[in-house]
Write a protein that holds these residues in place. Sequence first.
Motif, PDB file in Angstrom:
ATOM      1  N   MET A 136      -4.762 -11.346   6.737  1.00 45.07           N
ATOM      2  CA  MET A 136      -5.403 -12.455   7.465  1.00 45.07           C
ATOM      3  C   MET A 136      -5.307 -12.238   8.972  1.00 45.07           C
ATOM      4  SD  MET A 136      -4.007 -15.860   5.600  1.00 45.07           S
ATOM      5  CE  MET A 136      -4.003 -15.994   3.818  1.00 45.07           C
ATOM      6  N   CYS A 137      -4.364 -11.361   9.391  1.00 44.90           N
ATOM      7  CA  CYS A 137      -4.170 -11.124  10.823  1.00 44.90           C
ATOM      8  C   CYS A 137      -5.262 -10.178  11.320  1.00 44.90           C
ATOM      9  CB  CYS A 137      -2.789 -10.558  11.072  1.00 44.90           C
ATOM     10  SG  CYS A 137      -1.474 -11.680  10.528  1.00 44.90           S
ATOM     11  N   ASP A 138      -5.335 -10.004  12.639  1.00 43.17           N
ATOM     12  CA  ASP A 138      -6.463  -9.284  13.227  1.00 43.17           C
ATOM     13  C   ASP A 138      -6.162  -7.814  13.468  1.00 43.17           C
ATOM     14  OD1 ASP A 138      -8.156 -11.632  13.432  1.00 43.17           O
ATOM     15  OD2 ASP A 138      -6.619 -12.322  14.822  1.00 43.17           O
ATOM     16  N   VAL A 139      -4.990  -7.540  14.028  1.00 48.40           N
ATOM     17  CA  VAL A 139      -4.561  -6.162  14.252  1.00 48.40           C
ATOM     18  C   VAL A 139      -3.309  -5.988  13.406  1.00 48.40           C
ATOM     19  CG1 VAL A 139      -3.832  -4.446  15.941  1.00 48.40           C
ATOM     20  CG2 VAL A 139      -5.423  -6.258  16.627  1.00 48.40           C
ATOM     21  N   LEU A 140      -3.256  -4.921  12.633  1.00 53.23           N
ATOM     22  CA  LEU A 140      -2.114  -4.753  11.727  1.00 53.23           C
ATOM     23  C   LEU A 140      -1.372  -3.473  12.108  1.00 53.23           C
ATOM     24  CD1 LEU A 140      -2.412  -5.291   7.857  1.00 53.23           C
ATOM     25  CD2 LEU A 140      -0.515  -4.180   9.036  1.00 53.23           C
ATOM     26  N   ILE A 141      -0.206  -3.642  12.748  1.00 52.73           N
ATOM     27  CA  ILE A 141       0.629  -2.503  13.134  1.00 52.73           C
ATOM     28  C   ILE A 141       1.703  -2.348  12.057  1.00 52.73           C
ATOM     29  CG2 ILE A 141       2.035  -1.458  14.956  1.00 52.73           C
ATOM     30  CD1 ILE A 141      -0.649  -2.237  16.052  1.00 52.73           C
ATOM     31  N   ALA A 142       1.748  -1.165  11.454  1.00 55.18           N
ATOM     32  CA  ALA A 142       2.695  -0.928  10.369  1.00 55.18           C
ATOM     33  C   ALA A 142       3.781   0.026  10.819  1.00 55.18           C
ATOM     34  CB  ALA A 142       1.969  -0.347   9.160  1.00 55.18           C
ATOM     35  N   ALA A 143       5.024  -0.294  10.481  1.00 59.47           N
ATOM     36  CA  ALA A 143       6.111   0.683  10.611  1.00 59.47           C
ATOM     37  C   ALA A 143       5.906   1.755   9.553  1.00 59.47           C
ATOM     38  CB  ALA A 143       7.457  -0.002  10.408  1.00 59.47           C
ATOM     39  N   ASP A 144       6.452   2.937   9.804  1.00 57.75           N
ATOM     40  CA  ASP A 144       6.302   3.991   8.784  1.00 57.75           C
ATOM     41  C   ASP A 144       7.035   3.634   7.489  1.00 57.75           C
ATOM     42  OD1 ASP A 144       8.825   4.331   9.886  1.00 57.75           O
ATOM     43  OD2 ASP A 144       8.386   6.289  10.781  1.00 57.75           O
ATOM     44  N   THR A 145       7.853   2.590   7.531  1.00 54.71           N
ATOM     45  CA  THR A 145       8.565   2.121   6.335  1.00 54.71           C
ATOM     46  C   THR A 145       7.774   1.069   5.548  1.00 54.71           C
ATOM     47  OG1 THR A 145       9.550   0.338   7.623  1.00 54.71           O
ATOM     48  CG2 THR A 145      10.813   2.383   7.462  1.00 54.71           C
ATOM     49  N   ALA A 146       6.607   0.695   6.037  1.00 52.06           N
ATOM     50  CA  ALA A 146       5.895  -0.434   5.413  1.00 52.06           C
ATOM     51  C   ALA A 146       5.393  -0.059   4.021  1.00 52.06           C
ATOM     52  CB  ALA A 146       4.727  -0.862   6.298  1.00 52.06           C
ATOM     53  N   THR A 147       5.447  -1.015   3.118  1.00 53.42           N
ATOM     54  CA  THR A 147       4.960  -0.851   1.752  1.00 53.42           C
ATOM     55  C   THR A 147       4.042  -2.023   1.431  1.00 53.42           C
ATOM     56  OG1 THR A 147       7.031   0.186   1.079  1.00 53.42           O
ATOM     57  CG2 THR A 147       5.643  -0.690  -0.669  1.00 53.42           C
ATOM     58  N   PHE A 148       2.799  -1.699   1.099  1.00 49.61           N
ATOM     59  CA  PHE A 148       1.826  -2.735   0.791  1.00 49.61           C
ATOM     60  C   PHE A 148       1.532  -2.737  -0.704  1.00 49.61           C
ATOM     61  CE2 PHE A 148       1.243  -1.378   5.130  1.00 49.61           C
ATOM     62  CZ  PHE A 148       1.065  -2.560   5.822  1.00 49.61           C
ATOM     63  N   GLY A 149       1.053  -3.849  -1.196  1.00 48.83           N
ATOM     64  CA  GLY A 149       0.646  -3.874  -2.594  1.00 48.83           C
ATOM     65  C   GLY A 149       0.284  -5.271  -3.042  1.00 48.83           C
ATOM     66  N   GLN A 150      -0.468  -5.323  -4.120  1.00 48.58           N
ATOM     67  CA  GLN A 150      -0.815  -6.597  -4.763  1.00 48.58           C
ATOM     68  C   GLN A 150      -0.269  -6.528  -6.197  1.00 48.58           C
ATOM     69  OE1 GLN A 150      -2.869  -8.101  -1.358  1.00 48.58           O
ATOM     70  NE2 GLN A 150      -2.161  -9.142  -3.161  1.00 48.58           N
ATOM     71  N   PRO A 151       1.040  -6.795  -6.361  1.00 47.18           N
ATOM     72  CA  PRO A 151       1.678  -6.617  -7.677  1.00 47.18           C
ATOM     73  C   PRO A 151       1.508  -7.812  -8.608  1.00 47.18           C
ATOM     74  CG  PRO A 151       3.326  -7.230  -6.055  1.00 47.18           C
ATOM     75  CD  PRO A 151       2.022  -7.138  -5.315  1.00 47.18           C
ATOM     76  N   GLU A 152       0.674  -8.775  -8.234  1.00 48.68           N
ATOM     77  CA  GLU A 152       0.574 -10.014  -9.021  1.00 48.68           C
ATOM     78  C   GLU A 152       0.285  -9.773 -10.498  1.00 48.68           C
ATOM     79  OE1 GLU A 152      -0.826  -9.571  -6.004  1.00 48.68           O
ATOM     80  OE2 GLU A 152      -0.661 -11.410  -4.807  1.00 48.68           O
ATOM     81  N   ILE A 153      -0.512  -8.730 -10.773  1.00 53.00           N
ATOM     82  CA  ILE A 153      -0.913  -8.463 -12.155  1.00 53.00           C
ATOM     83  C   ILE A 153       0.304  -8.303 -13.066  1.00 53.00           C
ATOM     84  CG2 ILE A 153      -1.047  -5.913 -11.948  1.00 53.00           C
ATOM     85  CD1 ILE A 153      -3.921  -7.806 -13.492  1.00 53.00           C
ATOM     86  N   LYS A 154       1.402  -7.798 -12.480  1.00 54.59           N
ATOM     87  CA  LYS A 154       2.625  -7.599 -13.268  1.00 54.59           C
ATOM     88  C   LYS A 154       3.290  -8.923 -13.625  1.00 54.59           C
ATOM     89  CE  LYS A 154       3.816  -3.517 -10.584  1.00 54.59           C
ATOM     90  NZ  LYS A 154       4.934  -3.005  -9.770  1.00 54.59           N
TER      91      LYS A 154
END
Length: 261
Positions: free
Chosen positions: A119-137
Amino acid sequence: SDTAADATILVDRRDDGVAVITLNRPKALNALNLQVMREVAAALAELEGDASIGCVLLTGSERAFAAGADIKEMAEASYMDMYLPDWFAGWDAVANFRKPIVAAVAGYALGGGCELAMMCDVLIAADTATFGQPEIKLGIIPGMGGSQRLTRAVGKPKAMDLVLTGRNLGAEEAERAGLVSRIVPADDLLEEAGKVAATIAAMSLPTVMIAKESVARAFETTLAEGVRFERRVFHSLFATEDQKEGMAAFIEKRKPNFVGR
Ligand code: CO8
């Protein structure tokens, strides 16, 4: 910082025009419960009206931006418990906020956490960032816009892969896919994201708001309508003092002094 003792967020209005909102439920990896939602929405409502703030920086902890919606809060809910209060509609306050929001993401940004970052405009990620949509589980699907914003950000094949398998995405894959703006070393995350936010806050506020609105429009409309919208709001900027100042400063070879109107 103007934060209550039992608050789930910290708000810091800096003198460089940046307001930093830090999600702060460390024991729950910043799981997004209704209290967090209400506090973020209330903070944004105040910042919207604060002319000294030109950009918001939204962040979490080193371990988690946010590990999703609060599963414990939802586990026993019925359909009507979800439907009648329009559970999580309050997060629209983030998507509808008119000033730019820079997300600084380290660690887990899963489920609602990934959706909040998107929802944010600029997305700065650390090299440690982990993204995902695990809802299905969990036997559910993304409910804070993920099936829509993720698909627009990364395209259908990658979005289907993520939403249907629930697998995680590291920072590099997220950047390759177009989900994040930049990756920085984890140790530099807040400094680098803070610089981005301060750069934006130093621009003309109405121009920044209109630029955000115009880019966001690309997600809502056809190319022809979007280009027409852009042209109209482009013309409107010639009613601002800041356009006169910005162009005069260029011609006079000096830095502009934007007044925010
Ligand atoms: N909700 C509630 N509590 C959480 C959540 C969460 N999403 N994530 C972590 N926590 C809690 C854990 O329960 C644990 O608490 P406790 O110590 O009391 O057991 C604490 O945070 C620390 O977590 P872990 O011990 O699990 O830490 P690990 O380092 O072992 O694992 C993970 C970290 C991998 C992030 C793991 O915590 C995890 O898988 N979390 C859940 C991720 C997830 O499934 N997120 C999606 C949630 S659903 C969602 O977001 C739907 C959004 C849309 C809903 C819209 C409704 C209308």
